[in-house]
Enzyme design. Structure first.
Site, mmCIF file in Angstrom:
data_model
loop_
_atom_site.group_PDB
_atom_site.id
_atom_site.type_symbol
_atom_site.label_atom_id
_atom_site.label_comp_id
_atom_site.label_asym_id
_atom_site.label_seq_id
_atom_site.Cartn_x
_atom_site.Cartn_y
_atom_site.Cartn_z
ATOM 1 N N TYR A 196 2.825 -2.352 4.181
ATOM 2 C CA TYR A 196 2.664 -0.924 3.979
ATOM 3 C C TYR A 196 3.951 -0.374 3.381
ATOM 4 O O TYR A 196 5.055 -0.786 3.748
ATOM 5 C CB TYR A 196 2.351 -0.222 5.304
ATOM 6 C CG TYR A 196 0.998 -0.630 5.892
ATOM 7 C CD1 TYR A 196 0.002 -1.182 5.092
ATOM 8 C CD2 TYR A 196 0.724 -0.452 7.248
ATOM 9 C CE1 TYR A 196 -1.229 -1.541 5.618
ATOM 10 C CE2 TYR A 196 -0.508 -0.810 7.783
ATOM 11 C CZ TYR A 196 -1.484 -1.361 6.965
ATOM 12 O OH TYR A 196 -2.694 -1.714 7.481
ATOM 13 N N GLU B 152 -7.301 0.812 16.688
ATOM 14 C CA GLU B 152 -6.407 1.920 16.323
ATOM 15 C C GLU B 152 -6.213 2.868 17.496
ATOM 16 O O GLU B 152 -7.111 3.030 18.336
ATOM 17 C CB GLU B 152 -6.966 2.674 15.111
ATOM 18 C CG GLU B 152 -6.897 1.882 13.823
ATOM 19 C CD GLU B 152 -5.495 1.387 13.532
ATOM 20 O OE1 GLU B 152 -4.563 2.195 13.450
ATOM 21 O OE2 GLU B 152 -5.317 0.160 13.409
ATOM 22 N N ARG C 291 2.085 13.375 8.278
ATOM 23 C CA ARG C 291 3.005 13.687 9.375
ATOM 24 C C ARG C 291 4.413 14.081 8.886
ATOM 25 O O ARG C 291 5.230 14.553 9.646
ATOM 26 C CB ARG C 291 3.071 12.499 10.349
ATOM 27 C CG ARG C 291 1.806 12.360 11.175
ATOM 28 C CD ARG C 291 1.687 10.992 11.834
ATOM 29 N NE ARG C 291 1.147 9.983 10.926
ATOM 30 C CZ ARG C 291 0.862 8.726 11.274
ATOM 31 N NH1 ARG C 291 1.081 8.315 12.519
ATOM 32 N NH2 ARG C 291 0.380 7.879 10.395
ATOM 33 N N GLY D 65 -8.742 4.908 3.527
ATOM 34 C CA GLY D 65 -8.293 3.955 4.536
ATOM 35 C C GLY D 65 -7.580 2.745 3.949
ATOM 36 O O GLY D 65 -7.685 2.453 2.751
ATOM 37 N N LEU E 91 0.832 -1.208 0.000
ATOM 38 C CA LEU E 91 0.000 0.000 0.000
ATOM 39 C C LEU E 91 0.865 1.256 0.000
ATOM 40 O O LEU E 91 1.713 1.428 0.878
ATOM 41 C CB LEU E 91 -0.911 0.031 1.232
ATOM 42 C CG LEU E 91 -1.852 -1.158 1.427
ATOM 43 C CD1 LEU E 91 -2.820 -0.875 2.571
ATOM 44 C CD2 LEU E 91 -2.601 -1.491 0.141
ATOM 45 N N ALA E 92 0.624 2.109 -0.973
ATOM 46 C CA ALA E 92 1.413 3.343 -1.070
ATOM 47 C C ALA E 92 0.596 4.483 -1.661
ATOM 48 O O ALA E 92 1.093 5.269 -2.453
ATOM 49 C CB ALA E 92 2.655 3.095 -1.917
ATOM 50 N N ASN F 90 57.013 12.919 -15.665
ATOM 51 C CA ASN F 90 57.062 13.708 -14.433
ATOM 52 C C ASN F 90 56.555 15.117 -14.735
ATOM 53 O O ASN F 90 57.100 15.805 -15.606
ATOM 54 C CB ASN F 90 58.500 13.772 -13.928
ATOM 55 C CG ASN F 90 58.549 14.409 -12.540
ATOM 56 O OD1 ASN F 90 58.402 13.727 -11.541
ATOM 57 N ND2 ASN F 90 58.730 15.724 -12.493
ATOM 58 N N LYS G 291 41.278 16.482 -14.336
ATOM 59 C CA LYS G 291 39.932 16.341 -14.897
ATOM 60 C C LYS G 291 39.998 15.707 -16.271
ATOM 61 O O LYS G 291 40.830 16.099 -17.088
ATOM 62 C CB LYS G 291 39.294 17.728 -15.005
ATOM 63 C CG LYS G 291 37.863 17.699 -15.483
ATOM 64 C CD LYS G 291 37.499 18.942 -16.265
ATOM 65 C CE LYS G 291 37.927 18.818 -17.710
ATOM 66 N NZ LYS G 291 37.493 19.949 -18.548
ATOM 67 N N TYR H 235 47.446 21.532 -12.253
ATOM 68 C CA TYR H 235 46.130 21.324 -12.848
ATOM 69 C C TYR H 235 46.314 20.623 -14.182
ATOM 70 O O TYR H 235 46.974 21.149 -15.094
ATOM 71 C CB TYR H 235 45.375 22.650 -13.073
ATOM 72 C CG TYR H 235 44.120 22.405 -13.881
ATOM 73 C CD1 TYR H 235 43.118 21.569 -13.383
ATOM 74 C CD2 TYR H 235 43.967 22.929 -15.157
ATOM 75 C CE1 TYR H 235 41.989 21.283 -14.128
ATOM 76 C CE2 TYR H 235 42.826 22.648 -15.918
ATOM 77 C CZ TYR H 235 41.844 21.811 -15.391
ATOM 78 O OH TYR H 235 40.736 21.521 -16.135
HETATM 79 C C1 UD1 Z 1 -1.372 1.507 10.256
HETATM 80 C C2 UD1 Z 1 -2.325 0.505 10.937
HETATM 81 C C3 UD1 Z 1 -1.932 0.355 12.389
HETATM 82 C C4 UD1 Z 1 -0.493 -0.088 12.483
HETATM 83 C C5 UD1 Z 1 0.436 0.842 11.697
HETATM 84 C C6 UD1 Z 1 1.816 0.227 11.602
HETATM 85 C C7 UD1 Z 1 -4.491 0.641 9.843
HETATM 86 C C8 UD1 Z 1 -5.886 1.156 9.945
HETATM 87 N N1 UD1 Z 1 -3.667 0.963 10.831
HETATM 88 O O1 UD1 Z 1 -1.555 2.767 10.880
HETATM 89 O O2 UD1 Z 1 -2.764 -0.599 13.033
HETATM 90 O O3 UD1 Z 1 -0.104 -0.148 13.852
HETATM 91 O O4 UD1 Z 1 -0.036 1.037 10.370
HETATM 92 O O5 UD1 Z 1 2.727 1.095 11.013
HETATM 93 O O6 UD1 Z 1 -4.181 -0.053 8.895
HETATM 94 N N2 UD1 Z 1 -2.555 3.911 2.734
HETATM 95 C C9 UD1 Z 1 -3.185 3.822 1.496
HETATM 96 N N3 UD1 Z 1 -4.448 4.300 1.353
HETATM 97 C C10 UD1 Z 1 -5.149 4.827 2.391
HETATM 98 C C11 UD1 Z 1 -4.516 4.912 3.662
HETATM 99 C C12 UD1 Z 1 -3.220 4.433 3.801
HETATM 100 O O7 UD1 Z 1 -2.589 3.343 0.545
HETATM 101 O O8 UD1 Z 1 -6.301 5.231 2.180
HETATM 102 C C13 UD1 Z 1 -1.182 3.414 2.882
HETATM 103 C C14 UD1 Z 1 -0.219 4.493 3.250
HETATM 104 O O9 UD1 Z 1 0.352 5.067 2.091
HETATM 105 C C15 UD1 Z 1 0.804 3.763 4.093
HETATM 106 C C16 UD1 Z 1 0.039 2.602 4.686
HETATM 107 O O10 UD1 Z 1 -1.136 2.483 3.928
HETATM 108 O O11 UD1 Z 1 1.870 3.252 3.306
HETATM 109 C C17 UD1 Z 1 -0.281 2.813 6.157
HETATM 110 O O12 UD1 Z 1 -1.012 3.995 6.323
HETATM 111 P P1 UD1 Z 1 -0.763 4.960 7.555
HETATM 112 O O13 UD1 Z 1 -1.674 6.101 7.424
HETATM 113 O O14 UD1 Z 1 0.685 5.232 7.709
HETATM 114 O O15 UD1 Z 1 -1.265 4.008 8.745
HETATM 115 P P2 UD1 Z 1 -0.942 4.154 10.284
HETATM 116 O O16 UD1 Z 1 -1.741 5.252 10.864
HETATM 117 O O17 UD1 Z 1 0.516 4.199 10.477
HETATM 118 CA CA CA Z 2 2.364 4.218 9.089
#
Ligand code: UD1
Ligand code: CA
Length: 463
Positions: free
Chosen positions: A101, A155, A16, A78, A9-10, A377, A351, A366
């Site tokens: 993640y 959470e 933050r 989410g 997931l990215a 030399n 260079k 140089y």
């Molecule tokens: C998440 C977990 C938490 C865990 C923590 C560990 C959930 C709800 N929570 O929280 O339990 O302890 O990771 O590090 O899963 N992302 C998406 N789409 C979205 C939201 C997030 O692709 O809509 C991706 C983000 O890019 C990220 C990853 O999911 O790479 C995690 O998201 P992030 O918001 O960092 O989750 P945490 O609050 O850290």
């Molecule tokens: Ca995270």
């Protein structure tokens, strides 16, 4: 090969980080954060690998490149919602699905493999990787039932005061039976403090259906830490730096002071090489064995063969053959090749030049855009005048030529084999092989001049 699919997931922005750049594209050890999780997933050799992108998705895809499938999460609703975007790609897939993640760059395939092993041995519907932290704030907590089994993940923002005390956290690495995952994902609801679809709720749902959830505690807590802000980014940088340093030292490299030595991930170093403090080895750099580099040296994108020593110097884009000594205080710029046994300054800059075996450029010179032969030399303060304000020109100095101190060589020209150039000359025409070139004003001695001058001065002051 296991029948495993992986989803990374990215799609999130990473609020933050307080950045206009999406979190997973921030650089860690010079590479985008996302590439680490993707590489860990690739190391599993999964049957399918899907990356879910969203924020700055084009850029994230470019950073990852081909070799993976992409799903787009247009709106970040989410982690559960993000996984759902990968579902159409995997609807016929029947094995296990690993979910990671993209903000966990310290994770290794070994950790995930252990999770997979426990998952299949236990026959679980889902298995989650956990860690016990002194400070669990910010993470989802693992809530267990009265028999110590898994109940649900809560959470941070949704915890009761008692749940907030739990130190076992969700690392965000899971393994699911594919069919059960995608079926349960349709049932989760955004009824929580953030109004999001939490992937973590799937585990509670499956447990509620009476299925068994596996819990595996990570042995190495470091490897499962996520990067959420820039403090954690700097911390991860240190961890990876240390890992690289350990690998080098275990392979036979001496690093006098790892705390003041910076070595990039792709650098290779042979055994019995000594790296002294305040040294930076960058990019695609390879050092042979028995070299001594540092102190206070920066070498980037260069190749040093065996037994080379470089101190208090900067080397960029250069190739240095066996037994060469460079420094102190020299600068080798891109396109430089030093043949075996060459000696370069005290205060020399070279260079885009080839220097033949055994040649010496020991002091204050140089040399630019030049082909210097073998056993040449170049005296102190020898300067190639390679730039006329419009174009660069090449200088050729053939084998065994001897160029005296403080000589300007105005390129393009050639100093022939074995020729001599007298100190202080400004050379603007070719010097034939074996000749002596002198190009300076002839010296004149005025006998008795000093005494005469003194007499004049004395007379003047009296009068
Ligand atoms: C998440 C977990 C938490 C865990 C923590 C560990 C959930 C709800 N929570 O929280 O339990 O302890 O990771 O590090 O899963 N992302 C998406 N789409 C979205 C939201 C997030 O692709 O809509 C991706 C983000 O890019 C990220 C990853 O999911 O790479 C995690 O998201 P992030 O918001 O960092 O989750 P945490 O609050 O850290
Ligand atoms: Ca995270």
């Amino acid at each position: 090969m296991r029948n495993v699919a992986a989803i990374v997931l990215a799609a999130g922005l990473g609020k933050r980080m307080k950045s206009s750049l999406v979190k997973t594209l921030h650089l860690l050890r010079g590479k985008p954060i996302i590439t680490y999780a993707v590489n860990a997933a690739k190391d599993l050799r999964p049957a399918r690998l899907v990356v879910v992108v969203g924020h700055q998705g084009e850029d994230v895809m470019r950073a990852i490149g081909p070799g993976v499938e992409y799903a787009v999460q247009a709106e970040q609703r989410g982690t559960g919602h993000a996984v759902l975007q990968a579902a159409p790609l995997l609807q016929d897939f029947r094995g296990d699905v690993v979910i990671l993640y993209g903000d966990m760059p310290l994770l290794t395939a070994r950790v995930i493999e252990r999770l997979l092993d426990e998952h299949s041995t236990g026959g679980f519907a889902a298995t989650v990787l956990t860690a016990v932290l002194d400070d669990p704030s910010g993470y989802g907590r693992i809530v267990r039932d009265e028999r110590g089994g898994f109940r649900q993940i809560v959470e941070d923002g949704d915890c009761t005061p008692e749940e907030r005390e739990i130190r076992e956290i969700n690392t965000g690495v899971y393994c699911f039976k594919a069919r059960l995952l995608f079926e349960a994902l349709k049932r989760i609801r955004p009824e929580n403090s953030q109004g999001e679809f939490y992937l973590t709720d799937v585990l509670g749902l499956l447990r509620g259906d009476g299925m068994e959830i596996g819990v595996v505690a990570a042995e190495d807590v470091t490897s499962v830490m996520g990067i959420n802000d820039r403090r954690q980014l700097a911390w991860a940088e240190g961890v990876l730096r240390e890992r690289k340093m350990d690998k080098l030292m275990l392979s036979g490299v001496t690093v006098l002071d790892p705390r003041t030595t910076y070595i990039d991930e792709d650098v290779e170093i042979g055994p019995d090489t000594l790296v002294k403090p305040f040294t930076f080895l960058e990019g695609r750099t390879t050092l042979g064995s028995g070299c001594i580099v540092g102190p206070s040296t920066r070498i980037s994108d260069s190749v040093l063969r065996d037994g080379v020593s470089v101190e208090f110097s900067v080397v960029e884009g250069s190739t240095i053959e066996t037994g060469v000594r460079v420094g102190p205080f020299s600068h080798l710029r891109p396109g430089t090749t030093l043949g075996p046994g060459v000696r370069v300054g005290n205060f020399a800059e070279i260079k885009n030049s080839r220097i033949g075996a055994g040649s010496k450029i020991p002091h204050h010179s140089y040399v630019g855009d030049s082909d210097i032969g073998e056993r040449v030399n170049l005296g102190a303060g020898c300067v190639t005048v390679n730039y006329d304000g419009w174009r660069k020109h090449r200088t050729v100095v053939e084998d065994e030529a001897f160029v005296g101190c403080n000589v300007n060589i105005i390129a393009p020209l050639k100093v022939g084999e074995g020729a001599y150039v007298a100190a202080g000359s400004t050379i603007n025409a070719d010097v034939p092989a074996g000749a002596l070139a002198i190009a300076r004003a002839r010296q004149e001695n005025k006998e008795g001049w000093a005494r005469k001058k003194a007499r004049e001065q004395r007379g003047g002051s009296k009068g």
